[in-house]
Structure formats: C-alpha cells, structure tokens
Design a protein around this motif. Structure first.
Motif, PDB file in Angstrom:
ATOM      1  N   SER A 232       0.826  -1.207   0.000  1.00  0.00           N
ATOM      2  CA  SER A 232       0.000   0.000   0.000  1.00  0.00           C
ATOM      3  C   SER A 232       0.862   1.260   0.000  1.00  0.00           C
ATOM      4  O   SER A 232       0.490   2.275  -0.610  1.00  0.00           O
ATOM      5  N   GLU A 233       2.020   1.223   0.656  1.00  0.00           N
ATOM      6  CA  GLU A 233       2.924   2.380   0.630  1.00  0.00           C
ATOM      7  C   GLU A 233       3.421   2.656  -0.780  1.00  0.00           C
ATOM      8  O   GLU A 233       3.591   3.823  -1.175  1.00  0.00           O
ATOM      9  N   LEU A 234       3.667   1.590  -1.557  1.00  0.00           N
ATOM     10  CA  LEU A 234       4.125   1.791  -2.924  1.00  0.00           C
ATOM     11  C   LEU A 234       3.110   2.590  -3.734  1.00  0.00           C
ATOM     12  O   LEU A 234       3.479   3.425  -4.566  1.00  0.00           O
ATOM     13  N   THR A 235       1.829   2.335  -3.495  1.00  0.00           N
ATOM     14  CA  THR A 235       0.788   3.093  -4.197  1.00  0.00           C
ATOM     15  C   THR A 235       0.939   4.581  -3.966  1.00  0.00           C
ATOM     16  O   THR A 235       0.855   5.391  -4.897  1.00  0.00           O
ATOM     17  N   HIS A 236       1.183   4.957  -2.725  1.00  0.00           N
ATOM     18  CA  HIS A 236       1.184   6.380  -2.370  1.00  0.00           C
ATOM     19  C   HIS A 236       2.550   7.038  -2.542  1.00  0.00           C
ATOM     20  O   HIS A 236       2.636   8.266  -2.635  1.00  0.00           O
ATOM     21  N   LEU A 237       3.618   6.239  -2.613  1.00  0.00           N
ATOM     22  CA  LEU A 237       4.953   6.793  -2.818  1.00  0.00           C
ATOM     23  C   LEU A 237       5.327   6.886  -4.289  1.00  0.00           C
ATOM     24  O   LEU A 237       6.249   7.619  -4.657  1.00  0.00           O
ATOM     25  N   ALA A 238       4.637   6.140  -5.124  1.00  0.00           N
ATOM     26  CA  ALA A 238       5.022   6.043  -6.526  1.00  0.00           C
ATOM     27  C   ALA A 238       4.885   7.376  -7.252  1.00  0.00           C
ATOM     28  O   ALA A 238       4.058   8.233  -6.900  1.00  0.00           O
ATOM     29  N   LYS A 239       5.696   7.523  -8.274  1.00  0.00           N
ATOM     30  CA  LYS A 239       5.639   8.720  -9.110  1.00  0.00           C
ATOM     31  C   LYS A 239       4.277   8.785  -9.793  1.00  0.00           C
ATOM     32  O   LYS A 239       3.865   7.832 -10.464  1.00  0.00           O
ATOM     33  N   PRO A 240       3.550   9.876  -9.647  1.00  0.00           N
ATOM     34  CA  PRO A 240       2.232   9.962 -10.296  1.00  0.00           C
ATOM     35  C   PRO A 240       2.379  10.159 -11.808  1.00  0.00           C
ATOM     36  O   PRO A 240       3.371  10.715 -12.282  1.00  0.00           O
ATOM     37  N   LEU A 241       1.397   9.689 -12.542  1.00  0.00           N
ATOM     38  CA  LEU A 241       1.363   9.949 -13.974  1.00  0.00           C
ATOM     39  C   LEU A 241       0.994  11.411 -14.241  1.00  0.00           C
ATOM     40  O   LEU A 241       0.222  12.014 -13.482  1.00  0.00           O
ATOM     41  N   GLN A 242       1.538  11.951 -15.301  1.00  0.00           N
ATOM     42  CA  GLN A 242       1.087  13.279 -15.710  1.00  0.00           C
ATOM     43  C   GLN A 242      -0.396  13.232 -16.037  1.00  0.00           C
ATOM     44  O   GLN A 242      -0.930  12.229 -16.493  1.00  0.00           O
ATOM     45  N   ASP A 243      -1.078  14.342 -15.811  1.00  0.00           N
ATOM     46  CA  ASP A 243      -2.525  14.403 -15.995  1.00  0.00           C
ATOM     47  C   ASP A 243      -2.950  13.949 -17.389  1.00  0.00           C
ATOM     48  O   ASP A 243      -3.992  13.306 -17.554  1.00  0.00           O
ATOM     49  N   GLU A 244      -2.149  14.256 -18.406  1.00  0.00           N
ATOM     50  CA  GLU A 244      -2.554  13.942 -19.778  1.00  0.00           C
ATOM     51  C   GLU A 244      -2.600  12.438 -20.052  1.00  0.00           C
ATOM     52  O   GLU A 244      -3.228  11.997 -21.012  1.00  0.00           O
ATOM     53  N   TYR A 245      -1.919  11.639 -19.202  1.00  0.00           N
ATOM     54  CA  TYR A 245      -1.924  10.184 -19.378  1.00  0.00           C
ATOM     55  C   TYR A 245      -2.879   9.474 -18.421  1.00  0.00           C
ATOM     56  O   TYR A 245      -3.156   8.274 -18.581  1.00  0.00           O
ATOM     57  N   ASN A 246      -3.376  10.168 -17.427  1.00  0.00           N
ATOM     58  CA  ASN A 246      -4.062   9.510 -16.322  1.00  0.00           C
ATOM     59  C   ASN A 246      -5.352   8.819 -16.745  1.00  0.00           C
ATOM     60  O   ASN A 246      -5.679   7.738 -16.248  1.00  0.00           O
ATOM     61  N   ALA A 247      -6.082   9.408 -17.658  1.00  0.00           N
ATOM     62  CA  ALA A 247      -7.366   8.819 -18.066  1.00  0.00           C
ATOM     63  C   ALA A 247      -7.181   7.443 -18.698  1.00  0.00           C
ATOM     64  O   ALA A 247      -8.077   6.598 -18.621  1.00  0.00           O
ATOM     65  N   GLN A 248      -6.016   7.201 -19.308  1.00  0.00           N
ATOM     66  CA  GLN A 248      -5.762   5.919 -19.968  1.00  0.00           C
ATOM     67  C   GLN A 248      -4.681   5.122 -19.246  1.00  0.00           C
ATOM     68  O   GLN A 248      -4.030   4.260 -19.846  1.00  0.00           O
ATOM     69  N   ARG A 249      -4.543   5.373 -17.931  1.00  0.00           N
ATOM     70  CA  ARG A 249      -3.504   4.699 -17.158  1.00  0.00           C
ATOM     71  C   ARG A 249      -3.692   3.187 -17.196  1.00  0.00           C
ATOM     72  O   ARG A 249      -4.812   2.680 -17.334  1.00  0.00           O
ATOM     73  N   TYR A 250      -2.582   2.486 -17.013  1.00  0.00           N
ATOM     74  CA  TYR A 250      -2.631   1.035 -16.945  1.00  0.00           C
ATOM     75  C   TYR A 250      -3.326   0.608 -15.654  1.00  0.00           C
ATOM     76  O   TYR A 250      -3.403   1.379 -14.686  1.00  0.00           O
ATOM     77  N   GLY A 251      -3.792  -0.646 -15.588  1.00  0.00           N
ATOM     78  CA  GLY A 251      -4.549  -1.120 -14.428  1.00  0.00           C
ATOM     79  C   GLY A 251      -3.757  -1.164 -13.143  1.00  0.00           C
ATOM     80  O   GLY A 251      -4.322  -1.034 -12.060  1.00  0.00           O
ATOM     81  N   VAL A 252      -2.431  -1.380 -13.245  1.00  0.00           N
ATOM     82  CA  VAL A 252      -1.561  -1.411 -12.067  1.00  0.00           C
ATOM     83  C   VAL A 252      -0.267  -0.692 -12.420  1.00  0.00           C
ATOM     84  O   VAL A 252       0.073  -0.524 -13.593  1.00  0.00           O
ATOM     85  N   LEU A 253       0.456  -0.259 -11.368  1.00  0.00           N
ATOM     86  CA  LEU A 253       1.786   0.274 -11.623  1.00  0.00           C
ATOM     87  C   LEU A 253       2.860  -0.775 -11.340  1.00  0.00           C
ATOM     88  O   LEU A 253       4.022  -0.611 -11.721  1.00  0.00           O
ATOM     89  N   ALA A 254       2.462  -1.880 -10.691  1.00  0.00           N
ATOM     90  CA  ALA A 254       3.341  -3.036 -10.498  1.00  0.00           C
ATOM     91  C   ALA A 254       2.483  -4.222 -10.082  1.00  0.00           C
ATOM     92  O   ALA A 254       1.359  -4.049  -9.593  1.00  0.00           O
ATOM     93  N   HIS A 255       3.015  -5.431 -10.269  1.00  0.00           N
ATOM     94  CA  HIS A 255       2.307  -6.635  -9.829  1.00  0.00           C
ATOM     95  C   HIS A 255       3.311  -7.754  -9.634  1.00  0.00           C
ATOM     96  O   HIS A 255       4.410  -7.743 -10.199  1.00  0.00           O
ATOM     97  N   GLY A 256       2.928  -8.750  -8.829  1.00  0.00           N
ATOM     98  CA  GLY A 256       3.773  -9.908  -8.627  1.00  0.00           C
ATOM     99  C   GLY A 256       3.811 -10.787  -9.866  1.00  0.00           C
ATOM    100  O   GLY A 256       2.935 -10.712 -10.730  1.00  0.00           O
ATOM    101  N   VAL A 257       4.835 -11.652  -9.929  1.00  0.00           N
ATOM    102  CA  VAL A 257       4.962 -12.540 -11.075  1.00  0.00           C
ATOM    103  C   VAL A 257       5.718 -13.791 -10.655  1.00  0.00           C
ATOM    104  O   VAL A 257       6.602 -13.739  -9.800  1.00  0.00           O
ATOM    105  N   GLY A 258       5.328 -14.920 -11.226  1.00  0.00           N
ATOM    106  CA  GLY A 258       5.988 -16.194 -10.942  1.00  0.00           C
ATOM    107  C   GLY A 258       5.668 -17.163 -12.065  1.00  0.00           C
ATOM    108  O   GLY A 258       6.249 -17.105 -13.139  1.00  0.00           O
ATOM    109  N   LEU A 259       4.693 -18.062 -11.833  1.00  0.00           N
ATOM    110  CA  LEU A 259       4.211 -18.921 -12.905  1.00  0.00           C
ATOM    111  C   LEU A 259       3.253 -18.171 -13.825  1.00  0.00           C
ATOM    112  O   LEU A 259       2.912 -18.651 -14.900  1.00  0.00           O
ATOM    113  N   CYS A 260       2.806 -17.016 -13.395  1.00  0.00           N
ATOM    114  CA  CYS A 260       1.933 -16.137 -14.169  1.00  0.00           C
ATOM    115  C   CYS A 260       1.919 -14.810 -13.423  1.00  0.00           C
ATOM    116  O   CYS A 260       2.686 -14.616 -12.484  1.00  0.00           O
ATOM    117  N   ASP A 261       1.073 -13.866 -13.854  1.00  0.00           N
ATOM    118  CA  ASP A 261       0.861 -12.680 -13.038  1.00  0.00           C
ATOM    119  C   ASP A 261       0.304 -13.130 -11.693  1.00  0.00           C
ATOM    120  O   ASP A 261      -0.668 -13.887 -11.646  1.00  0.00           O
TER     121      ASP A 261
END
Length: 448
Positions: free
Chosen positions: A350-379
């Motif tokens: 949860s800290e990563l969510t609030h510490l992460a660099k925000p997207l510029q406003d012009e990109y925010n409407a089409q932002r990706y679903g996550v800024l990071a996720h775990g990975v192993g045998l799949c997402d």
C-alpha cells in the motif's frame, strides 16, 4: 534500438541464432533425453544459457520447497488441506502439466495437499503415466471432472462421489480439522463438500501467499526463462520492419519460445501506429509503416513454466522519431525507472501506491490497471494500484527478499496517435532490488 542482434545479460552476449549441434547435458550431468516424459527446456536453450553463464534450477529441490511453502501456509491458517483446480496452482504444487490451456476451461484435473504434506493428483482419465516421475505425488487418481461437458445431467452425482474422496482424505490427513481451502471449483462440487460438513475457505489466498516468495531455484528458473524470452524479442526486433504484419511479428515470439521448451503466451497484446493508443489492442493484420511505434507486452510463459512479463516499444524504420514520440517515451521510461527505486524490503504494497511517481494528468485517463504486480508462474499477487484505483486494506503486506514484481506503465494522450508501453521484471533482494530484465530500451526514442 533498431534491429538488435544480441542482448546483454550478466555482462555477456549471445547471438540468438546460435545453435549447438552436439548433444547437451541436463543440469544433473545426464544427457538430454528426447524421449523423456516431462516437458522442459531443449538442448538449444541449455546451450544458450550456458553461454550466458546462467544456472539451471535443481528441480527436485524446487518442487520440495514449493510443497513445503504450501504446507506452511495451511498450518499457519489452521487448514486441514487445500483442493486445487487452477492449472497454475496444480503446476506449483506438483509440477505436473497436462493440456494446460484446455484444462483451464475444462477442469478435469485437481490436486489435494494435506496439512501433513500428503498429495493426491486427479488427472485426466488414463493419464497417470504423465506424472510417474514426480515422487511428491503420493497417489494418482481420475474423476475430478464434474463440469457439464463430461458429466452431463449426472454432474451432481459425480460431484458427490468426488467430494466423498476429498472427505476421506481430510479424515485421514487432517483428523478432526474440517476446514479445507478450495481455489476454483464447479458450484455443485463445492455444495457437495459442504453437504459432508466440510468448511470451505479461500484456496486462492493460500496459494498466492505460498507462491509469493521465490526460492533460489525458482529465481534460477526465472533467469533462464527471461533469457529465452529476450532472445525471442531480439528475433522480433530484427524482423520489425515496414511491411510486416503485426500477427507475423507476434508469431516470432511464439516460435522462438516453443523452440526452446517454453510453453505458451497468455495474451496477444501487440499493436502498431494508431493502434497503440488506446492500449490493449491485440495483434491484427495491420502492416507496419515507417515512422510507426510498435508496442507489445510479452506475457510469455517460458521454460519451467516461468512467466516473463516485459513490455517494449520500438520505433519502426530508419528515420527519426517525432518530438512527440520521444516525449511520451521518455515520460514512460522515467516513470518505471523512478518507481523501481522504491523497491526494497519492508516497504508495504500500500505504501508503494502512495509513494510512486504519479502519472502526468494527460496520461491519467488511460492509465494502466496497475503500476506493479507480482509474477511467478503467471501474473501473481500483489497488484500495486495507482492511488485512484487503490483498495483500502486489500494488500497490507511488506516487500520481502525473494519476491518478484513487474514494474510497468502505459503512456498515451487521449486522442493522440501514439502510445508507449514499458515494463521490467524485478527481484527484491536482501537490501534493495535487482532488475532481471536486460533487454535495452529503444535508443532512438530515448534520444541517445
């Protein structure tokens, strides 16, 4: 970088077209057996990994570690066992694979793991031989298929028979504990378990937490799979020329992965030119034009079943990118490189969510679903959301050494022609992080 012919890993280079004619050896020193039962890397992959200085995993130790992690989670949660239908969870529990994608929508396989470590595999009928080399599986049965395609109007009876087997296993291996975790199951199967007095809880939570920390062997397997993925990416970039169709380019990634013992690709997200904005368009018949951007997300399941989830955006042709293409690319690159610096043990999801660099406003409407996720045998768990998508209380856990995350971004201005997708795969170390991805970013788009 236009027309890459090699990539760098561990400060070594390898020509992706290299092939070894002589017989190669397995990690244990035995010859590669073309008649072996289990799926796995080819002699081509072993030769390439050797040239890169990579170490193949000890599969017996990796399997034992995975089983121990499941058992630990079961005991931590006071569960008598876990019942698995998700093919990725089955693969993690026992390293057995059989018609993986078909089983995803035809759940005819299941695994039970007791809190005492006892494991039973229900395989597709007459497929017992496929797991005969896996000693951690104590019994192989059939009869887990209770979906309508195979069971028809007797699905409730078949579900009751299967549930009775699970009940017997729980009585033998869990004693009075009637709590069983289940990941995914036909509804009538779950009702049949409950009718026998079994209390069902979330098997997906058990497995996601078991899979969260990767062992040294899993990291070795992941390094090998990433090397295979990046060799395939180099072949793609070599072919990334005006006139080639998106589908033709995408097929190269499949071909090179399969040729090395990789397994499948979870999506087909590759687009060019105006199809890069907005994101998530899958590869189609459009042919690339000089001056386009070409963007893709590998979502590749490579050798050992390890996921290689990396994204790159390339400039097409011999010309020069526009100032706007460079600007959007640099914004995307700075975003993931900045957020990557936050990764270290102790920082919570949860800290990563609030510490992460925000997207510029012009990109925010089409932002990706996550800024990071775990990975192993799949997402895998966790999903690290942007603040706008944050779910309070969903992911209050800290980063720990051995976790692997993919850090990613999509930048595209609403109504713009071009979009940029970038993503790297990162290992959390004892003090910081290691970027497992070594494939270079497009030098022209970076302005270098």
């Amino acid at each position: 970088m236009d027309g890459v012919k090699s990539f760098t890993s561990s400060n070594r280079k390898i020509d992706p077209s290299r092939r070894r004619a002589t017989q190669h050896l397995m990690p244990d020193g035995s010859p590669v057996d073309p008649d072996r039962i289990e799926i796995g890397p080819t002699d081509v992959a072993f030769a390439e990994w050797e040239a890169l200085g990579l170490t193949a995993p000890n599969l017996e130790r990796m399997r034992e570690t995975r089983l121990n992690r499941i058992v630990s989670e079961l005991n931590k949660r006071d569960l008598g066992g876990v019942l698995l239908f998700d093919p990725l969870n089955i693969r993690y529990a026992c390293d057995s694979s059989n018609m993986h994608l078909w089983i995803t929508h035809n759940p005819a396989r299941a695994v039970f793991v007791g809190a005492d470590g006892y494991m039973v595999l229900w395989d597709y009928k007459r497929c017992e031989h496929l797991s005969s080399y896996l000693p951690l599986i104590r019994e192989t049965r059939s009869g887990a298929g209770m979906f309508y395609f195979v069971a028809g109007d007797r699905e409730d009876e078949i579900a009751a028979t299967f549930a009775a087997e699970v009940d017997d296993l729980m009585r033998v291996h869990a004693g009075r504990n009637r709590r069983v975790a289940v990941d995914k199951m036909e509804l009538h199967g779950a009702f049949a378990l409950q009718a026998l007095g079994l209390e069902i809880s979330s098997g997906q939570a058990v497995m996601e937490h078991a899979r969260l920390i990767k062992s040294a062997d899993e990291i070795d397997a992941m390094r090998c799979a990433i090397a295979t993925c990046e060799i395939a990416m180099a072949e793609m970039e070599e072919a990334c020329r005006p006139g080639i169709a998106e589908t033709e380019l995408w097929s190269i990634l499949h071909k090179e992965n399969i040729a090395r013992g990789g397994e499948w690709i979870e999506t087909r997200i590759l687009s060019s030119g105006p199809r890069t904005n907005p994101w998530f368009q899958e590869a189609g018949p459009r042919r690339l034009v000089a001056g386009d951007l070409l963007a893709f997300d590998t979502d590749l399941i490579g050798p050992y079943g390890m996921c290689c989830d990396m994204s790159r955006t390339w400039f097409v042709g011999d010309g020069e990118p526009t100032a706007e293409q460079k600007r959007v690319f640099r914004d995307a690159h700075e975003h993931i490189m900045t957020n990557m610096q936050l990764l270290k043990p102790g920082v919570t999801f949860s800290e990563l969510t609030h510490l992460a660099k925000p997207l510029q406003d012009e990109y925010n409407a089409q932002r990706y679903g996550v800024l990071a996720h775990g990975v192993g045998l799949c997402d895998e768990f966790p999903s690290i959301y942007y603040p706008e998508d944050f779910i309070e209380g969903a992911s209050d856990y800290p980063l720990e050494p051995g976790m692997v995350l993919c850090v990613e971004v999509y930048c595209g201005v609403v109504g713009g022609r071009d979009g940029v997708k970038l993503e790297d795969q990162v290992l959390i170390t004892e003090t910081s992080f290691e970027n497992l991805s070594s494939y270079p970013f497009d030098a022209k788009l970076l302005g270098r």
